[in-house]
Design a protein around this motif. Sequence first.
Motif, PDB file in Angstrom:
ATOM      1  N   ALA A 134      19.911 -18.042 -72.815  1.00  0.00           N
ATOM      2  CA  ALA A 134      20.105 -16.646 -73.193  1.00  0.00           C
ATOM      3  C   ALA A 134      20.990 -15.964 -72.153  1.00  0.00           C
ATOM      4  CB  ALA A 134      18.758 -15.946 -73.283  1.00  0.00           C
ATOM      5  N   THR A 135      21.976 -15.212 -72.628  1.00  0.00           N
ATOM      6  CA  THR A 135      22.866 -14.468 -71.742  1.00  0.00           C
ATOM      7  C   THR A 135      23.076 -13.072 -72.302  1.00  0.00           C
ATOM      8  OG1 THR A 135      24.807 -15.260 -72.927  1.00  0.00           O
ATOM      9  CG2 THR A 135      24.154 -16.513 -70.987  1.00  0.00           C
ATOM     10  N   LYS A 136      23.352 -12.125 -71.443  1.00  0.00           N
ATOM     11  CA  LYS A 136      23.615 -10.763 -71.898  1.00  0.00           C
ATOM     12  C   LYS A 136      24.945 -10.766 -72.652  1.00  0.00           C
ATOM     13  CE  LYS A 136      23.914  -6.006 -70.445  1.00  0.00           C
ATOM     14  NZ  LYS A 136      23.947  -5.059 -69.367  1.00  0.00           N
ATOM     15  N   PRO A 137      24.981 -10.194 -73.851  1.00  0.00           N
ATOM     16  CA  PRO A 137      26.222 -10.216 -74.637  1.00  0.00           C
ATOM     17  C   PRO A 137      27.284  -9.280 -74.068  1.00  0.00           C
ATOM     18  CG  PRO A 137      24.549  -8.919 -75.757  1.00  0.00           C
ATOM     19  CD  PRO A 137      23.894  -9.527 -74.552  1.00  0.00           C
ATOM     20  N   GLN A 138      28.527  -9.595 -74.381  1.00  0.00           N
ATOM     21  CA  GLN A 138      29.645  -8.731 -74.001  1.00  0.00           C
ATOM     22  C   GLN A 138      29.646  -7.503 -74.923  1.00  0.00           C
ATOM     23  OE1 GLN A 138      31.825  -9.364 -71.429  1.00  0.00           O
ATOM     24  NE2 GLN A 138      30.410 -11.042 -70.984  1.00  0.00           N
ATOM     25  N   ALA A 139      30.235  -6.426 -74.495  1.00  0.00           N
ATOM     26  CA  ALA A 139      30.348  -5.227 -75.322  1.00  0.00           C
ATOM     27  C   ALA A 139      31.049  -5.575 -76.631  1.00  0.00           C
ATOM     28  CB  ALA A 139      31.125  -4.152 -74.574  1.00  0.00           C
ATOM     29  N   GLY A 140      30.501  -5.147 -77.737  1.00  0.00           N
ATOM     30  CA  GLY A 140      31.092  -5.406 -79.051  1.00  0.00           C
ATOM     31  C   GLY A 140      30.699  -6.730 -79.668  1.00  0.00           C
ATOM     32  N   ASP A 141      29.930  -7.555 -78.965  1.00  0.00           N
ATOM     33  CA  ASP A 141      29.471  -8.840 -79.500  1.00  0.00           C
ATOM     34  C   ASP A 141      28.088  -8.627 -80.113  1.00  0.00           C
ATOM     35  OD1 ASP A 141      28.867 -11.422 -80.132  1.00  0.00           O
ATOM     36  OD2 ASP A 141      28.885 -12.174 -78.077  1.00  0.00           O
ATOM     37  N   MET A 192      19.228 -12.250 -75.193  1.00  0.00           N
ATOM     38  CA  MET A 192      18.989 -11.389 -74.031  1.00  0.00           C
ATOM     39  C   MET A 192      19.281  -9.941 -74.409  1.00  0.00           C
ATOM     40  SD  MET A 192      18.089 -11.601 -70.802  1.00  0.00           S
ATOM     41  CE  MET A 192      18.409 -13.284 -70.313  1.00  0.00           C
ATOM     42  N   HIS A 193      18.515  -9.046 -73.840  1.00  0.00           N
ATOM     43  CA  HIS A 193      18.715  -7.612 -73.990  1.00  0.00           C
ATOM     44  C   HIS A 193      18.785  -7.023 -72.594  1.00  0.00           C
ATOM     45  CE1 HIS A 193      17.831  -3.415 -75.134  1.00  0.00           C
ATOM     46  NE2 HIS A 193      18.385  -3.765 -76.273  1.00  0.00           N
ATOM     47  N   ASP A 194      19.102  -5.754 -72.487  1.00  0.00           N
ATOM     48  CA  ASP A 194      19.191  -5.111 -71.165  1.00  0.00           C
ATOM     49  C   ASP A 194      17.910  -5.280 -70.351  1.00  0.00           C
ATOM     50  OD1 ASP A 194      21.723  -4.274 -71.771  1.00  0.00           O
ATOM     51  OD2 ASP A 194      21.130  -2.236 -72.304  1.00  0.00           O
ATOM     52  N   GLN A 195      16.767  -5.249 -71.044  1.00  0.00           N
ATOM     53  CA  GLN A 195      15.493  -5.341 -70.346  1.00  0.00           C
ATOM     54  C   GLN A 195      14.966  -6.768 -70.198  1.00  0.00           C
ATOM     55  OE1 GLN A 195      16.001  -2.882 -72.821  1.00  0.00           O
ATOM     56  NE2 GLN A 195      16.443  -1.427 -71.190  1.00  0.00           N
ATOM     57  N   GLY A 196      15.701  -7.760 -70.642  1.00  0.00           N
ATOM     58  CA  GLY A 196      15.256  -9.133 -70.471  1.00  0.00           C
ATOM     59  C   GLY A 196      15.380  -9.959 -71.737  1.00  0.00           C
TER      60      GLY A 196
END
Length: 124
Positions: free
Chosen positions: A53-60, A66-70
């Motif tokens: 899981a990885t934080k997505p790029q803006a617009g993806d 993954m979300h901002d909180q985990g």
Amino acid sequence: MADQNRHAVSVKAIYRIPNGKSQDSSNIAETTCSFDTSNVEIGVIGLPKGAEATKPQAGDYAYSGMHDQGPLPPPKEGGDMALLIACVKEAKKHSDNFLTEVIKKEKLHSPPPDKGKASKKSKN
């Protein structure tokens, strides 16, 4: 009694694009496609096995796990929503291909822009 051959989920895409200024029906590019279990393969909605899981790029907007909180819980795989997602993806591919062909044909059949008129307009 419900029709046994009817699909629970489907997407029907109809495109009608006038070619040029004329609204004449012979001058309209048109296509219709339907997407359902007969012509769409349901894919994985969540992450592929072994992917982190990885934080997505803006617009993806694809599922990233993954979300901002985990971390997010894995989505439910299969079912009507998975079929709907697959149908919409196929409709988008079809739309992209159809519009690309329309644009190519327009470029072939349209006269080159008059650079003299464009430069006069920009000077005023």
